[in-house]
Motif scaffolding. Sequence first.
Motif, PDB file in Angstrom:
ATOM      1  N   GLY A   1       0.815  -1.205   0.000  1.00  0.00           N
ATOM      2  CA  GLY A   1       0.000   0.000   0.000  1.00  0.00           C
ATOM      3  C   GLY A   1       0.848   1.253   0.000  1.00  0.00           C
ATOM      4  N   ARG A   2       0.244   2.330  -0.467  1.00  0.00           N
ATOM      5  CA  ARG A   2       0.914   3.627  -0.508  1.00  0.00           C
ATOM      6  C   ARG A   2      -0.119   4.709  -0.198  1.00  0.00           C
ATOM      7  NH1 ARG A   2       5.320   6.353  -2.652  1.00  0.00           N
ATOM      8  NH2 ARG A   2       4.829   8.480  -3.264  1.00  0.00           N
ATOM      9  N   VAL A   3       0.298   5.699   0.590  1.00  0.00           N
ATOM     10  CA  VAL A   3      -0.540   6.849   0.911  1.00  0.00           C
ATOM     11  C   VAL A   3       0.268   8.115   0.633  1.00  0.00           C
ATOM     12  CG1 VAL A   3      -1.570   8.162   2.807  1.00  0.00           C
ATOM     13  CG2 VAL A   3      -1.980   5.716   2.644  1.00  0.00           C
ATOM     14  N   ASP A   4      -0.348   9.044  -0.091  1.00  0.00           N
ATOM     15  CA  ASP A   4       0.182  10.392  -0.273  1.00  0.00           C
ATOM     16  C   ASP A   4      -0.801  11.312   0.429  1.00  0.00           C
ATOM     17  OD1 ASP A   4       2.482   9.945  -2.067  1.00  0.00           O
ATOM     18  OD2 ASP A   4       0.936   9.170  -3.406  1.00  0.00           O
ATOM     19  N   HIS A   5      -0.289  12.161   1.322  1.00  0.00           N
ATOM     20  CA  HIS A   5      -1.170  12.960   2.181  1.00  0.00           C
ATOM     21  C   HIS A   5      -0.733  14.423   2.188  1.00  0.00           C
ATOM     22  CE1 HIS A   5      -3.861  13.625   5.609  1.00  0.00           C
ATOM     23  NE2 HIS A   5      -2.886  14.321   6.158  1.00  0.00           N
ATOM     24  N   TRP A   6      -1.694  15.303   1.902  1.00  0.00           N
ATOM     25  CA  TRP A   6      -1.469  16.743   1.959  1.00  0.00           C
ATOM     26  C   TRP A   6      -2.336  17.303   3.074  1.00  0.00           C
ATOM     27  CZ3 TRP A   6      -1.815  13.900  -2.399  1.00  0.00           C
ATOM     28  CH2 TRP A   6      -0.773  14.005  -3.322  1.00  0.00           C
ATOM     29  N   SER A   7      -1.722  17.971   4.031  1.00  0.00           N
ATOM     30  CA  SER A   7      -2.448  18.573   5.139  1.00  0.00           C
ATOM     31  C   SER A   7      -2.585  20.070   4.878  1.00  0.00           C
ATOM     32  CB  SER A   7      -1.662  18.335   6.433  1.00  0.00           C
ATOM     33  OG  SER A   7      -2.355  18.882   7.511  1.00  0.00           O
ATOM     34  N   LEU A   8      -3.817  20.549   4.914  1.00  0.00           N
ATOM     35  CA  LEU A   8      -4.137  21.950   4.653  1.00  0.00           C
ATOM     36  C   LEU A   8      -4.952  22.484   5.824  1.00  0.00           C
ATOM     37  CD1 LEU A   8      -5.751  20.958   1.268  1.00  0.00           C
ATOM     38  CD2 LEU A   8      -3.492  21.963   1.442  1.00  0.00           C
ATOM     39  N   ALA A   9      -4.531  23.479   6.509  1.00  0.00           N
ATOM     40  CA  ALA A   9      -5.257  24.117   7.615  1.00  0.00           C
ATOM     41  C   ALA A   9      -6.301  23.196   8.266  1.00  0.00           C
ATOM     42  CB  ALA A   9      -5.879  25.422   7.158  1.00  0.00           C
ATOM     43  N   THR A  10      -7.584  23.311   7.908  1.00  0.00           N
ATOM     44  CA  THR A  10      -8.644  22.486   8.518  1.00  0.00           C
ATOM     45  C   THR A  10      -9.141  21.386   7.604  1.00  0.00           C
ATOM     46  OG1 THR A  10     -10.353  24.013   7.771  1.00  0.00           O
ATOM     47  CG2 THR A  10      -9.452  24.383   9.979  1.00  0.00           C
ATOM     48  N   ALA A  11      -8.401  21.105   6.550  1.00  0.00           N
ATOM     49  CA  ALA A  11      -8.790  20.042   5.622  1.00  0.00           C
ATOM     50  C   ALA A  11      -7.539  19.272   5.205  1.00  0.00           C
ATOM     51  CB  ALA A  11      -9.474  20.632   4.390  1.00  0.00           C
ATOM     52  N   SER A  12      -7.754  18.134   4.571  1.00  0.00           N
ATOM     53  CA  SER A  12      -6.628  17.368   4.047  1.00  0.00           C
ATOM     54  C   SER A  12      -7.078  16.610   2.810  1.00  0.00           C
ATOM     55  CB  SER A  12      -6.085  16.398   5.099  1.00  0.00           C
ATOM     56  OG  SER A  12      -7.028  15.385   5.366  1.00  0.00           O
ATOM     57  N   LEU A  13      -6.099  16.214   2.019  1.00  0.00           N
ATOM     58  CA  LEU A  13      -6.346  15.392   0.843  1.00  0.00           C
ATOM     59  C   LEU A  13      -5.420  14.200   0.939  1.00  0.00           C
ATOM     60  CD1 LEU A  13      -7.700  14.941  -1.910  1.00  0.00           C
ATOM     61  CD2 LEU A  13      -5.793  16.207  -2.925  1.00  0.00           C
ATOM     62  N   THR A  14      -5.974  13.005   0.779  1.00  0.00           N
ATOM     63  CA  THR A  14      -5.196  11.770   0.855  1.00  0.00           C
ATOM     64  C   THR A  14      -5.448  10.957  -0.395  1.00  0.00           C
ATOM     65  OG1 THR A  14      -5.457  11.755   3.253  1.00  0.00           O
ATOM     66  CG2 THR A  14      -4.758   9.698   2.228  1.00  0.00           C
ATOM     67  N   ARG A  15      -4.370  10.488  -1.000  1.00  0.00           N
ATOM     68  CA  ARG A  15      -4.454   9.576  -2.135  1.00  0.00           C
ATOM     69  C   ARG A  15      -3.951   8.233  -1.632  1.00  0.00           C
ATOM     70  NH1 ARG A  15      -1.692  12.301  -6.834  1.00  0.00           N
ATOM     71  NH2 ARG A  15       0.109  11.541  -5.719  1.00  0.00           N
ATOM     72  N   LEU A  16      -4.764   7.205  -1.762  1.00  0.00           N
ATOM     73  CA  LEU A  16      -4.465   5.887  -1.217  1.00  0.00           C
ATOM     74  C   LEU A  16      -4.498   4.857  -2.331  1.00  0.00           C
ATOM     75  CD1 LEU A  16      -5.886   4.356   1.972  1.00  0.00           C
ATOM     76  CD2 LEU A  16      -6.276   3.174  -0.163  1.00  0.00           C
ATOM     77  N   ALA A  17      -3.510   3.981  -2.367  1.00  0.00           N
ATOM     78  CA  ALA A  17      -3.490   2.847  -3.299  1.00  0.00           C
ATOM     79  C   ALA A  17      -3.075   1.630  -2.490  1.00  0.00           C
ATOM     80  CB  ALA A  17      -2.514   3.099  -4.439  1.00  0.00           C
ATOM     81  N   SER A  18      -3.858   0.546  -2.567  1.00  0.00           N
ATOM     82  CA  SER A  18      -3.495  -0.633  -1.783  1.00  0.00           C
ATOM     83  C   SER A  18      -4.126  -1.901  -2.333  1.00  0.00           C
ATOM     84  CB  SER A  18      -3.901  -0.458  -0.320  1.00  0.00           C
ATOM     85  OG  SER A  18      -5.266  -0.717  -0.131  1.00  0.00           O
ATOM     86  N   ALA A  19      -3.628  -3.012  -1.818  1.00  0.00           N
ATOM     87  CA  ALA A  19      -4.218  -4.324  -2.062  1.00  0.00           C
ATOM     88  C   ALA A  19      -5.559  -4.365  -1.321  1.00  0.00           C
ATOM     89  CB  ALA A  19      -3.259  -5.398  -1.549  1.00  0.00           C
ATOM     90  N   PRO A  20      -6.368  -5.410  -1.543  1.00  0.00           N
ATOM     91  CA  PRO A  20      -7.685  -5.505  -0.889  1.00  0.00           C
ATOM     92  C   PRO A  20      -7.622  -5.304   0.625  1.00  0.00           C
ATOM     93  CG  PRO A  20      -7.448  -7.235  -2.514  1.00  0.00           C
ATOM     94  CD  PRO A  20      -6.111  -6.567  -2.406  1.00  0.00           C
ATOM     95  N   GLN A  21      -8.556  -4.526   1.137  1.00  0.00           N
ATOM     96  CA  GLN A  21      -8.629  -4.186   2.551  1.00  0.00           C
ATOM     97  C   GLN A  21     -10.072  -4.026   2.988  1.00  0.00           C
ATOM     98  OE1 GLN A  21      -5.707  -2.614   4.887  1.00  0.00           O
ATOM     99  NE2 GLN A  21      -5.401  -4.551   3.878  1.00  0.00           N
ATOM    100  N   SER A  22     -10.287  -4.118   4.292  1.00  0.00           N
ATOM    101  CA  SER A  22     -11.554  -3.688   4.864  1.00  0.00           C
ATOM    102  C   SER A  22     -11.243  -2.886   6.119  1.00  0.00           C
ATOM    103  CB  SER A  22     -12.476  -4.866   5.172  1.00  0.00           C
ATOM    104  OG  SER A  22     -11.900  -5.710   6.129  1.00  0.00           O
ATOM    105  N   TYR A  23     -12.088  -1.882   6.358  1.00  0.00           N
ATOM    106  CA  TYR A  23     -11.905  -0.965   7.470  1.00  0.00           C
ATOM    107  C   TYR A  23     -13.198  -0.915   8.262  1.00  0.00           C
ATOM    108  CZ  TYR A  23      -8.097   0.679   4.470  1.00  0.00           C
ATOM    109  OH  TYR A  23      -6.986   0.749   3.674  1.00  0.00           O
ATOM    110  N   ARG A  24     -13.092  -0.936   9.598  1.00  0.00           N
ATOM    111  CA  ARG A  24     -14.265  -0.795  10.462  1.00  0.00           C
ATOM    112  C   ARG A  24     -13.996   0.328  11.445  1.00  0.00           C
ATOM    113  NH1 ARG A  24     -16.614  -5.572  13.357  1.00  0.00           N
ATOM    114  NH2 ARG A  24     -18.404  -4.231  13.276  1.00  0.00           N
ATOM    115  N   ARG A  25     -14.850   1.314  11.421  1.00  0.00           N
ATOM    116  CA  ARG A  25     -14.761   2.412  12.391  1.00  0.00           C
ATOM    117  C   ARG A  25     -15.775   2.108  13.473  1.00  0.00           C
ATOM    118  NH1 ARG A  25     -12.346   7.106  13.557  1.00  0.00           N
ATOM    119  NH2 ARG A  25     -13.620   8.857  14.231  1.00  0.00           N
ATOM    120  N   LEU A  26     -15.286   1.909  14.683  1.00  0.00           N
ATOM    121  CA  LEU A  26     -16.124   1.537  15.814  1.00  0.00           C
ATOM    122  C   LEU A  26     -16.500   2.763  16.641  1.00  0.00           C
ATOM    123  CD1 LEU A  26     -14.032  -1.564  16.943  1.00  0.00           C
ATOM    124  CD2 LEU A  26     -16.008  -1.519  15.389  1.00  0.00           C
ATOM    125  N   ALA A  27     -17.501   2.605  17.508  1.00  0.00           N
ATOM    126  CA  ALA A  27     -17.944   3.717  18.360  1.00  0.00           C
ATOM    127  C   ALA A  27     -16.786   4.282  19.182  1.00  0.00           C
ATOM    128  CB  ALA A  27     -19.078   3.251  19.273  1.00  0.00           C
TER     129      ALA A  27
END
Length: 146
Positions: free
Chosen positions: A58-84
Amino acid sequence: MAAVDAPSRTNGEDRAMYKSYSTDEVSCIRKSDYWHEVIAQTILKVNVSSASDSSFSGRVDHWSLATASLTRLASAPQSYRRLAEHCRAEEAQVLVTVPVQSNVDFRQLGRSTRCSPGQFLVELSEEPYEFGYVGGVRNSVCEAVY
């Protein structure tokens, strides 16, 4: 965590902070933990699982801007779970994800959708969700605090 840091400059002014992360130089034993840390630092805290931890890339390119950001992500198959527990630990944000390659499956607030390349989906960081893709993926994610 190894990252390449470089301020982006236009006419001598700092516009954004750029960081790049890759699993290319990470040992097979460490890839899963490394990727989990990268996603938590650049996007949000989530549980990450992969079909194959040892061959994952996997690879992540991340630009942080004041109160926002831009992320470009490339990776093999994944799953993500955001919990409470993840949601309570961070400031509320809205994320807009645009798949560039492969479909993304997303579930939040009792709704499910499959987002195809060129479409977009909106994620609320303060609510749990599930996000995944079965093929290799390239996504662009824009985050903003609200």
